[in-house]
Design a protein around this motif. Structure first.
Motif, mmCIF file in Angstrom:
data_model
loop_
_atom_site.group_PDB
_atom_site.id
_atom_site.type_symbol
_atom_site.label_atom_id
_atom_site.label_comp_id
_atom_site.label_asym_id
_atom_site.label_seq_id
_atom_site.Cartn_x
_atom_site.Cartn_y
_atom_site.Cartn_z
ATOM 1 N N PHE A 51 3.571 11.680 14.262
ATOM 2 C CA PHE A 51 3.525 12.713 15.238
ATOM 3 C C PHE A 51 4.241 13.967 14.709
ATOM 4 N N GLY A 52 5.131 13.730 14.043
ATOM 5 C CA GLY A 52 6.242 14.922 13.287
ATOM 6 C C GLY A 52 7.107 14.462 12.432
ATOM 7 N N PRO A 53 7.888 15.293 11.758
ATOM 8 C CA PRO A 53 8.923 14.910 10.799
ATOM 9 C C PRO A 53 10.248 14.812 11.174
ATOM 10 N N GLN A 54 10.231 15.229 12.520
ATOM 11 C CA GLN A 54 11.718 15.257 13.228
ATOM 12 C C GLN A 54 12.351 13.818 13.389
ATOM 13 N N THR A 55 13.631 13.750 13.384
ATOM 14 C CA THR A 55 14.325 12.488 13.568
ATOM 15 C C THR A 55 15.436 13.067 14.826
ATOM 16 N N GLY A 56 15.968 11.743 15.491
ATOM 17 C CA GLY A 56 17.046 12.060 16.328
ATOM 18 C C GLY A 56 16.441 12.512 17.618
ATOM 19 N N PRO A 57 17.454 12.970 18.755
ATOM 20 C CA PRO A 57 17.214 13.125 20.130
ATOM 21 C C PRO A 57 16.294 14.352 19.966
ATOM 22 N N TRP A 58 15.136 14.476 20.717
ATOM 23 C CA TRP A 58 14.341 15.743 20.907
ATOM 24 C C TRP A 58 15.101 16.661 21.334
ATOM 25 N N THR A 59 16.166 16.740 22.393
ATOM 26 C CA THR A 59 16.941 17.834 22.779
ATOM 27 C C THR A 59 17.936 18.098 22.108
ATOM 28 N N ASP A 60 18.050 17.682 20.503
ATOM 29 C CA ASP A 60 18.907 18.273 19.642
ATOM 30 C C ASP A 60 18.178 19.065 18.595
ATOM 31 N N LEU A 61 16.779 19.241 18.832
ATOM 32 C CA LEU A 61 15.959 20.075 17.772
ATOM 33 C C LEU A 61 15.771 21.376 18.208
ATOM 34 N N GLY A 62 16.353 21.944 19.192
ATOM 35 C CA GLY A 62 15.971 23.345 19.475
ATOM 36 C C GLY A 62 14.547 23.619 19.734
ATOM 37 N N ALA A 63 14.156 24.863 19.107
ATOM 38 C CA ALA A 63 12.637 25.204 19.227
ATOM 39 C C ALA A 63 11.934 24.266 18.611
ATOM 40 N N PHE A 96 7.497 20.005 7.821
ATOM 41 C CA PHE A 96 6.563 20.619 8.547
ATOM 42 C C PHE A 96 5.493 20.938 7.905
ATOM 43 N N ASP A 97 5.676 21.355 6.483
ATOM 44 C CA ASP A 97 4.772 21.734 5.699
ATOM 45 C C ASP A 97 4.128 20.532 4.738
ATOM 46 N N ALA A 98 4.560 19.445 5.042
ATOM 47 C CA ALA A 98 4.366 18.152 4.116
ATOM 48 C C ALA A 98 4.161 16.875 4.881
ATOM 49 N N PRO A 99 3.220 16.658 5.766
ATOM 50 C CA PRO A 99 3.029 15.625 6.440
ATOM 51 C C PRO A 99 2.989 14.339 5.989
ATOM 52 N N PHE A 100 2.825 14.188 4.533
ATOM 53 C CA PHE A 100 2.790 13.073 3.662
ATOM 54 C C PHE A 100 3.892 13.134 2.376
ATOM 55 N N GLY A 101 4.790 14.438 2.729
ATOM 56 C CA GLY A 101 6.018 14.295 1.556
ATOM 57 C C GLY A 101 5.265 14.653 0.479
ATOM 58 N N HIS A 102 5.899 14.097 -0.837
ATOM 59 C CA HIS A 102 5.326 14.590 -2.114
ATOM 60 C C HIS A 102 4.079 14.237 -2.379
ATOM 61 N N ALA A 103 3.542 13.158 -1.571
ATOM 62 C CA ALA A 103 2.094 12.750 -1.841
ATOM 63 C C ALA A 103 1.192 13.722 -1.660
ATOM 64 N N GLY A 104 1.515 14.834 -0.712
ATOM 65 C CA GLY A 104 0.666 15.997 -0.463
ATOM 66 C C GLY A 104 -0.649 15.312 0.100
ATOM 67 N N LEU A 109 -1.770 2.752 -5.540
ATOM 68 C CA LEU A 109 -1.896 1.733 -6.237
ATOM 69 C C LEU A 109 -0.614 1.004 -6.170
ATOM 70 N N ASP A 110 0.674 1.707 -5.911
ATOM 71 C CA ASP A 110 1.767 0.688 -5.960
ATOM 72 C C ASP A 110 2.038 0.501 -4.438
ATOM 73 N N GLY A 111 1.228 0.873 -3.515
ATOM 74 C CA GLY A 111 1.413 0.369 -2.171
ATOM 75 C C GLY A 111 2.118 1.162 -1.176
ATOM 76 N N PHE A 112 2.173 2.614 -1.510
ATOM 77 C CA PHE A 112 2.850 3.660 -0.797
ATOM 78 C C PHE A 112 1.978 4.079 0.304
ATOM 79 N N GLY A 113 2.182 4.260 1.712
ATOM 80 C CA GLY A 113 1.302 4.657 2.581
ATOM 81 C C GLY A 113 1.687 6.297 2.850
ATOM 82 N N THR A 114 2.739 6.671 2.407
ATOM 83 C CA THR A 114 3.200 7.865 2.441
ATOM 84 C C THR A 114 4.175 8.276 1.462
ATOM 85 N N GLY A 115 4.558 9.364 1.082
ATOM 86 C CA GLY A 115 5.321 9.956 0.076
ATOM 87 C C GLY A 115 6.760 9.948 0.821
#
Length: 219
Positions: free
Chosen positions: A80-92, A24-32, A13-19
């Motif tokens: 696509f995923g919750p990561q930020t920054g260069p992919w090579t910095d993400l390890g696994a 990794f366990d919360a694709p939409f954040g606190h919105a669930g 109702l307040d216009g948020f498209g994601t929380g």
């Protein structure tokens, strides 16, 4: 020319498209899953997850349009995923292939907008993910070529949909407003004052409690 479409994009109702607080366990954040309960009840969704049943009313009729005539999708990195920054910095996490398992539900080329491109990722079911550092116009040019004359879907998140709207690139926008107040997250409508002047708008209220907003760009 193919059309650029947004289908089944849900906001509070307040216009948020994601929380807030994607993980990794919360694709939409606190919105669930609160934003998408309307869809989970439909026959469209039940068939997507291999289950029987589901509603066949207004919500299902809109949900069924999601993939009709779509030849490519454009999404943001946050979808696509919750990561930020260069992919090579993400390890696994460099092996992360999205939330959808080995056969994602797109079955088309998908163009992921990111400031940190990575090699193309091919998965089952005709899913091919291309990672682009590109403007909306540049990404759309590539997606249209890949779509082979079919429509291009702008899949989200809210920042990407907003950017394509601001650039005047979306022909049809289907937004589902659900009776939930999130209070925080990423809003869809910020900076889009006067958008209604460029579109014919129809609203359809569903017995399930949501409102379907359909924006069709005027000639």
């Amino acid at each position: 020319m193919s059309k650029v479409r947004v289908q089944n994009f849900t906001v509070s109702l307040d216009g948020f498209g994601t929380g807030e607080g994607l993980g990794f366990d919360a694709p939409f954040g606190h919105a669930g899953e609160r934003l998408h309960q309307w869809m989970f009840a439909t026959r469209f969704w039940r068939s997507m997850v291999g289950e029987d049943g589901g509603s066949e009313g207004v919500d299902d009729a809109f949900a069924q349009r999601h993939a009709v005539g779509i030849g490519a999708e454009i999404m943001g990195r946050g979808k696509f995923g919750p990561q930020t920054g260069p992919w090579t910095d993400l390890g696994a996490d460099d092996e992360w292939k999205g939330w959808w398992g080995p056969n994602p539900p797109f079955h088309t080329p998908v163009f992921v907008l990111t400031h940190h491109p990575r090699p193309t990722l091919e998965m089952e079911g005709g899913n091919v993910f291309h990672f682009l550092d590109a403007t909306p116009e540049e990404a759309l040019e590539q997606a249209r070529e890949a779509a082979g004359g079919l429509d291009v879907r702008i899949g989200g998140g809210p920042t990407v949909v907003r950017d394509f709207l601001a650039a005047g690139l979306i022909d049809h926008l289907h937004v589902v407003q659900v009776p939930v107040l999130l209070g925080r997250g990423v809003r869809l409508w910020d900076g889009l004052e006067g958008l209604e002047d460029a579109y014919d708008i129809e609203t359809v209220a569903s017995p399930g409690g949501v409102t379907h907003l359909n924006f069709t760009r005027r000639p």
